[in-house]
Design a protein around this motif. Structure first.
Motif, PDB file in Angstrom:
ATOM      1  N   PRO A 112      62.776  32.669  95.274  1.00 19.36           N
ATOM      2  CA  PRO A 112      63.745  32.475  96.373  1.00 19.36           C
ATOM      3  C   PRO A 112      63.700  33.601  97.399  1.00 19.36           C
ATOM      4  CG  PRO A 112      64.776  32.085  94.234  1.00 19.36           C
ATOM      5  CD  PRO A 112      63.432  32.690  93.954  1.00 19.36           C
ATOM      6  N   MET A 116      62.677  33.119 101.344  1.00 12.80           N
ATOM      7  CA  MET A 116      63.672  33.458 102.355  1.00 12.80           C
ATOM      8  C   MET A 116      63.168  34.554 103.298  1.00 12.80           C
ATOM      9  SD  MET A 116      66.009  31.355 101.969  1.00 12.80           S
ATOM     10  CE  MET A 116      65.777  30.015 100.798  1.00 12.80           C
ATOM     11  N   LYS A 254      64.617  25.857 102.879  1.00 14.19           N
ATOM     12  CA  LYS A 254      64.527  26.751 104.041  1.00 14.19           C
ATOM     13  C   LYS A 254      64.038  26.028 105.294  1.00 14.19           C
ATOM     14  CE  LYS A 254      62.368  31.036 105.719  1.00 14.19           C
ATOM     15  NZ  LYS A 254      63.607  31.606 106.275  1.00 14.19           N
TER      16      LYS A 254
END
Length: 268
Positions: A112, A116, A254
């Motif tokens: 993650p 990100m 995302k």
């Protein structure tokens, strides 16, 4: 082996680092322990072309070829410590074996964060493990080092080589000081498949618990050996597929689209 400049510089750095010795700083109830290995690492970085320019690219490449040999000698030394503490290690064998599942935590944390931060397929190589030599070989075999996955694993490998020893040495001290964990468990946790990181962590623990130093070294070495043996299979069968699955999920979160199979910047 014939680069005498490297050998002389290493000897000088070892002498200086050992003269400085172990430095301890009290932080609350705990102690931060700085080991000679840390000084040698920092001094070595300062000798590179980016700083003092005492060594050049060829010297650095020659030194890199000896790293594996040096670590083999180190692990042979640790092997002699395992024998006398073998009964204790056998008693803790389930924990030593099951601890490898703890290394999967890097996938749940790293994927993650990498996505990100804007990484694409580099996430696969960077976040599937702590990216030591067996993991570099695995990514090279599955994806190739020329692609995005190869860049990801090599980036983490280089960062781990430069900063991992420092991080592990300090982290071990903090964990021993502030967490209600037995020193043996911390020694086992230090064996993540990197001899240098394990040595730094065990060194810090040994400085804080000198009466346990041989046992701590044995637990760390046994743990590191098992991580090297089963860690590759864990990465191949569990971590890598899990990384691919999580990458696709977080990529969609995302960007709102399905993750491409290759890095968009590499598409023809």
């Amino acid at each position: 082996m014939k680069n005498w400049k490297n050998h002389i510089l290493v000897l000088i750095l070892v002498i200086i680092s050992e003269m400085i010795g172990i430095v301890k700083y009290k932080v609350g109830p705990g102690t931060i322990v700085l080991l000679p290995m840390l000084y040698a690492l920092i001094f070595g970085v300062l000798l590179t072309p980016k700083f003092l320019k005492i060594v050049n690219d060829k010297d650095m490449k020659d030194a890199g070829t000896l790293t594996t040999v040096s670590l083999m000698l180190l692990m042979a030394r640790y092997g002699t410590m395992i024998g006398p503490t073998l009964p204790k290690i056998i008693q803790s064998s389930p924990a030593l074996i099951l601890q490898e599942f703890g290394n999967i935590g890097t996938v749940f944390f790293g994927v993650p964060l990498a996505v990100m931060l804007g990484l694409k397929r580099e996430t696969i190589g960077a976040a599937h493990s702590i990216a030591r030599e067996p993991n570099v070989a695995l990514i090279s075999d599955v994806y190739g080092l020329e692609g995005a996955e190869g860049r990801g694993v090599m980036g983490v490998y280089i960062c781990g080589t430069v900063f991992g020893t420092i991080f592990f040495g300090i982290l071990a001290s903090f964990c021993a000081a502030y967490l209600p964990l037995h020193p043996y468990s911390l020694a086992m946790a230090s064996g993540v498949g990197s001899a240098s990181m394990m040595t730094a962590a065990v060194g810090s623990l040994s400085a804080m618990y000198p009466d346990m130093k041989d046992t701590l070294a044995a637990f760390g070495a046994a743990s590191n050996m098992l991580s090297g043996l089963d860690g590759l299979y864990m990465s191949l069968w569990i971590s890598l597929p899990l990384t691919e699955w999580l990458y696709k999920r977080f990529y969609r979160i995302k960007y709102g689209v399905e993750a491409p199979k290759v890095n968009p910047s590499e598409e023809a």
